[in-house]
Design a protein around this motif. Sequence first.
Motif, mmCIF file in Angstrom:
data_model
loop_
_atom_site.group_PDB
_atom_site.id
_atom_site.type_symbol
_atom_site.label_atom_id
_atom_site.label_comp_id
_atom_site.label_asym_id
_atom_site.label_seq_id
_atom_site.Cartn_x
_atom_site.Cartn_y
_atom_site.Cartn_z
ATOM 1 N N TYR B 107 9.101 22.011 -28.121
ATOM 2 C CA TYR B 107 8.346 21.746 -28.945
ATOM 3 C C TYR B 107 9.462 21.383 -30.287
ATOM 4 N N ARG B 108 10.458 20.566 -30.021
ATOM 5 C CA ARG B 108 11.272 20.227 -30.950
ATOM 6 C C ARG B 108 11.484 18.614 -30.866
ATOM 7 N N ALA B 109 10.552 17.813 -30.183
ATOM 8 C CA ALA B 109 10.635 16.424 -30.196
ATOM 9 C C ALA B 109 9.261 15.886 -30.925
ATOM 10 N N ARG B 110 9.330 14.598 -31.250
ATOM 11 C CA ARG B 110 8.298 13.901 -32.056
ATOM 12 C C ARG B 110 7.086 13.533 -31.263
ATOM 13 N N GLU B 111 5.990 13.929 -31.319
ATOM 14 C CA GLU B 111 4.781 13.807 -30.477
ATOM 15 C C GLU B 111 4.717 12.358 -30.245
ATOM 16 N N ALA B 112 4.672 11.441 -31.112
ATOM 17 C CA ALA B 112 4.232 10.011 -30.843
ATOM 18 C C ALA B 112 5.368 9.398 -29.976
ATOM 19 N N ASN B 113 6.474 9.684 -30.063
ATOM 20 C CA ASN B 113 7.632 9.131 -29.158
ATOM 21 C C ASN B 113 7.527 9.584 -27.724
ATOM 22 N N VAL B 114 7.102 10.796 -27.737
ATOM 23 C CA VAL B 114 6.951 11.340 -26.278
ATOM 24 C C VAL B 114 5.972 10.763 -25.741
ATOM 25 N N TYR B 115 4.632 10.485 -26.368
ATOM 26 C CA TYR B 115 3.572 10.092 -25.852
ATOM 27 C C TYR B 115 3.802 8.560 -25.281
ATOM 28 N N ARG B 116 4.412 8.042 -26.123
ATOM 29 C CA ARG B 116 4.708 6.361 -25.876
ATOM 30 C C ARG B 116 5.794 6.567 -24.494
ATOM 31 N N LEU B 117 6.413 7.539 -24.540
ATOM 32 C CA LEU B 117 7.563 7.614 -23.139
ATOM 33 C C LEU B 117 6.611 7.744 -21.933
ATOM 34 N N ALA B 118 5.530 8.799 -22.075
ATOM 35 C CA ALA B 118 4.583 9.030 -20.926
ATOM 36 C C ALA B 118 3.981 7.561 -20.460
ATOM 37 N N GLU B 119 3.593 7.091 -21.585
ATOM 38 C CA GLU B 119 2.747 5.902 -21.658
ATOM 39 C C GLU B 119 3.305 4.701 -20.514
ATOM 40 N N VAL B 120 4.548 4.564 -21.037
ATOM 41 C CA VAL B 120 5.243 3.527 -20.388
ATOM 42 C C VAL B 120 5.869 3.632 -19.041
ATOM 43 N N ALA B 121 5.970 4.937 -18.752
ATOM 44 C CA ALA B 121 6.695 5.120 -17.624
ATOM 45 C C ALA B 121 6.141 4.691 -16.308
ATOM 46 N N ASN B 122 4.870 4.356 -16.363
ATOM 47 C CA ASN B 122 4.438 3.981 -15.079
ATOM 48 C C ASN B 122 4.924 2.361 -14.803
ATOM 49 N N SER B 123 4.859 1.753 -15.890
ATOM 50 C CA SER B 123 5.302 0.267 -15.998
ATOM 51 C C SER B 123 6.879 0.192 -15.476
ATOM 52 N N ILE B 124 7.697 1.307 -15.666
ATOM 53 C CA ILE B 124 9.064 1.272 -15.254
ATOM 54 C C ILE B 124 8.926 1.251 -13.616
ATOM 55 N N ILE B 125 8.230 2.314 -13.086
ATOM 56 C CA ILE B 125 8.083 2.068 -11.581
ATOM 57 C C ILE B 125 7.719 0.828 -11.220
ATOM 58 N N ASP B 126 6.724 0.246 -11.832
ATOM 59 C CA ASP B 126 6.053 -1.213 -11.346
ATOM 60 C C ASP B 126 7.405 -2.279 -11.419
ATOM 61 N N GLN B 127 8.208 -2.142 -12.556
ATOM 62 C CA GLN B 127 9.089 -3.001 -12.745
ATOM 63 C C GLN B 127 10.188 -2.898 -11.831
ATOM 64 N N GLU B 586 18.555 29.088 -37.119
ATOM 65 C CA GLU B 586 18.478 30.374 -37.042
ATOM 66 C C GLU B 586 17.259 30.842 -35.952
ATOM 67 N N GLU B 587 17.500 30.260 -34.863
ATOM 68 C CA GLU B 587 16.244 30.443 -33.724
ATOM 69 C C GLU B 587 16.829 30.077 -32.361
ATOM 70 N N SER B 588 16.238 30.656 -31.600
ATOM 71 C CA SER B 588 16.573 29.749 -30.089
ATOM 72 C C SER B 588 15.504 28.954 -29.636
ATOM 73 N N CYS B 589 16.034 27.926 -29.334
ATOM 74 C CA CYS B 589 14.826 26.847 -28.676
ATOM 75 C C CYS B 589 15.483 26.022 -27.690
ATOM 76 N N GLY B 590 15.057 25.679 -26.538
ATOM 77 C CA GLY B 590 15.613 24.938 -25.319
ATOM 78 C C GLY B 590 16.905 25.394 -25.172
ATOM 79 N N GLY B 591 17.878 24.270 -25.159
ATOM 80 C CA GLY B 591 19.392 24.717 -24.767
ATOM 81 C C GLY B 591 20.003 25.129 -25.930
ATOM 82 N N HIS B 592 19.464 25.498 -27.165
ATOM 83 C CA HIS B 592 20.277 26.081 -27.894
ATOM 84 C C HIS B 592 19.601 27.505 -28.173
ATOM 85 N N PHE B 593 20.629 28.523 -27.670
ATOM 86 C CA PHE B 593 20.344 29.722 -27.377
ATOM 87 C C PHE B 593 21.211 30.642 -28.519
ATOM 88 N N ARG B 594 20.472 31.283 -29.432
ATOM 89 C CA ARG B 594 21.222 31.910 -30.406
ATOM 90 C C ARG B 594 20.964 33.389 -30.116
#
Lengths: 262, 647
Positions: B107-127, B586-594
Amino acid sequence: MKFTLKIWRQENAKAQGRFETYQLDNISADCSFLEMLDILNEKLVNDNISLPVDTITFDHDCREGICGMCSLYINGRPHGPEQGTTVCQLHMRRFNDGDTITIEPWRAKAFPVIKDLMVDRNAFDKIIQAGGFVSVSTGGVPDANAIPVRKEDADLAMDAAACIGCGACVAACKNASAMLFVSAKVSQFALLPQGKIEAKERVQAMVAKMDELGFGNCTNTYACEAECPKNISVENIARMNREFFFSKLTLAKRESNGGGVG
Amino acid sequence: MTQLNSKIPQGPLAEKWTSYKTHQKLVNPANKRKLDIIVVGTGLAGAAAAASFGEMGFNVKVLCISDSPRRAHSIAAQGGINAAKNYPNDGDSVYRLFYDTIKGGDYRAREANVYRLAEVANSIIDQCVAQGVPFAREYSGYLDNRSFGGAQVSRTFYARGQTGQQLLLGAYSALSKEIGRGHVELFHRREMLDVVIIDGRARGVIARNLVTGELERYAAHAVVLATGGYGNVYFLSTNAMNSNGSAAWRAHRKGAMFANPAFVQIHPTCIPVHGDYQSKLTLMSESLRNDGRIWVPKKKEDAEKIRKGQLKPTQLGEEDRDYYLERRYPAFGNLVPRDVASRAAKERCDAGFGVGTTGLAVYLDFADAIKRLGKHVIEARYGNLFQMYEKIVDDNPYEMPMMIYPAVHYTMGGLWVDYELQTTIPGLFAAGEANFSDHGANRLGASALMQGLADGYFVLPYTIQNYLGDQISVARFKTTAPEFDEAEKNIRGQIDRLMGINGKRSVDSFHRQLGHIMWDMVGMGRNAEGLKKAVTAIQELRKEFWKDVKVTGKKDNVNNELEKALRLMDFLELGELMARDALHREESCGGHFREEHQTQDGEAKRNDDDFKYVGVWEYKGENQEPTMHVEPLNYEFIEVKTRNYKE
């Protein structure tokens, strides 16, 4: 381990080259060949701390056998003594303690030396630019599963596509022929329905470019297959020859319209 | 203060991208011919973007650091590429791919960007299929899938253990097609050393010709950086030797802000370090965790005996083995995300259960899978990986379990970009690993290939038009502008300074030392004390570097030592920023482990109240403290939860 290294040094493309001899000691058997050269280079820097010195230039990048950048001719063999292995995956344990090792660049008219052990392989890119692709633009393609491919064909295409474009086949060939490299790309596409549409034009264009760039002919010694780090088969050459002659006989004249292969 | 405008389109999540495309500016074909774009880098993102721009009719110049675009480090990606095709009929969807990626990124990525990524992923395989990429297939002739970490469906497409190679060769062939047609001009063996800014916009770059040593000028209406990540700041990583952070860092020094530099992915399955002379680490694909089981001995005495060579792992009975991932995370088992698996391995080794001569290794065991499926099936799935392992380690993984340990692999942080992948410098875009945009604090397996190609094939070709739409009346730039003179003069100065130091220490000796600082204090486990120490240590090392480095060779010839020194001078600044970013968070998230922020059972403890944002750093000048800006992350469409891979 201890080694005597005879290494090709050449200031630039125009300069006269020569062999220089270097001694290396205390090399771990687990050290990779390129790491051994790193150690030598660091030693050159440290030992000649006040003298002007130049380290040995060699191409390398991924160091896991896939980018095709490394290109050393070791004791008379491209990529050295181990079958199916790039230099970066070759380890010193494959040599004997006390060995003398000779290291040269690829030698071929189409691959001029840039400096020391680094050569210019731009000719390979030019062959691909002549036709090593499917002329599809981004977008507007069908669903991936709308193009089924027989598993056997897909596997054979993958075998050919595994070529890393290192140029060992050219370096190994007494004629400096690029047939294995070109045939691998021609085969990959000839085996797949996506590539069949332009197959005839592709093979003609790529072979013509290969000849134009000064690569030699194939005389079936199979040295290329023996030295290929990815074990690309000479069956691909047979397939390309078939494609070439068949297309020569049947190719309809296509008006050059700026698009399409060739 | 610069305002960060992420330019996320209005409207429901699933309609944002469509809505953007519907309303964006376009450039008509006649005008495209008048516009120039520079693309730096020829990996998946760069090659795909350059090929697509060429097809659209723009004039494209591509700079490639290697002798050929086909060498880019994307080529080394092994396992696969994700898409929500749902071919296996196991319940996948665009939403689920989006959700898994957001959750995987803690939960440290931008929602709209990630949704777009998932949305165009199928086209990549087709391409890619249309380009002739030989993906693995079933006997039916249809595409095969496998599973990767952080997902409960099989959505990963692959080409043996060489998926990155095949996808890159696909993009390379598309690029070659455009070079052949004259729409794209390729400049190989060139390294970008600066962005040229004219009237506040990116209008060109300065690059060093790595063969002649000349500094060359390139001008364009827009510049795209697709120059990869900065993992080599650690000296040892799975990155290729030429991978570096300089293009991004030099853009940062010119005003492009840098987001989340501390977010680094440490990959759990790499071949352990074996000696001081080692130059790089080799990854063993995550796909191995489909069939391999990870374990260490249950008893410390056994681990000790194994380390001394008195006991073989195969001699240990089931009851004496601790399959710690299966034990701690029953729902995902060996397929937990990378950050979780890496930390768990470190925890076991730190507690004294590690194996190998150094005690810094765990087992990845295929004995069960070989018994269940037969050796030939395992060979067909992972043959090349097993072979690679055997060559490096000199041990047969079909008979002896593999030894693995985490290693630096990928950098989620990167240049800050808005929804259009534009940095804070107008006209300068960043794509692929070079930007920060889609992976939050941890990237899921098989998502890097997806993001690189999404950015290159399906995002930039749209968003760059929105920028170039009002540039059509801007005439071609001349490289004689004073801004080019100035940029070139600066670089010339840097090169002369480096070569004039004539100190006593090799470039690599400094890089190795920086790597140790980074790995020990800005690595898998971080704490305030260590990070503060790291900041000072890096500053001191930087001073030492500028006093005592020895750069041999000539500046007007091929000179690897000079290339390395130029990259290292940037790493020596970037490393400090990474430590600062890690210290502030000052938190641990994903690859960043404090270490200060963990639950009682050692899981990462996120702090959403205070840190649900992107940390965006602004360069303030040499040896000046950088300023941090904040892009708040608003989750409108999903509920932010604690990641749970246990049930």
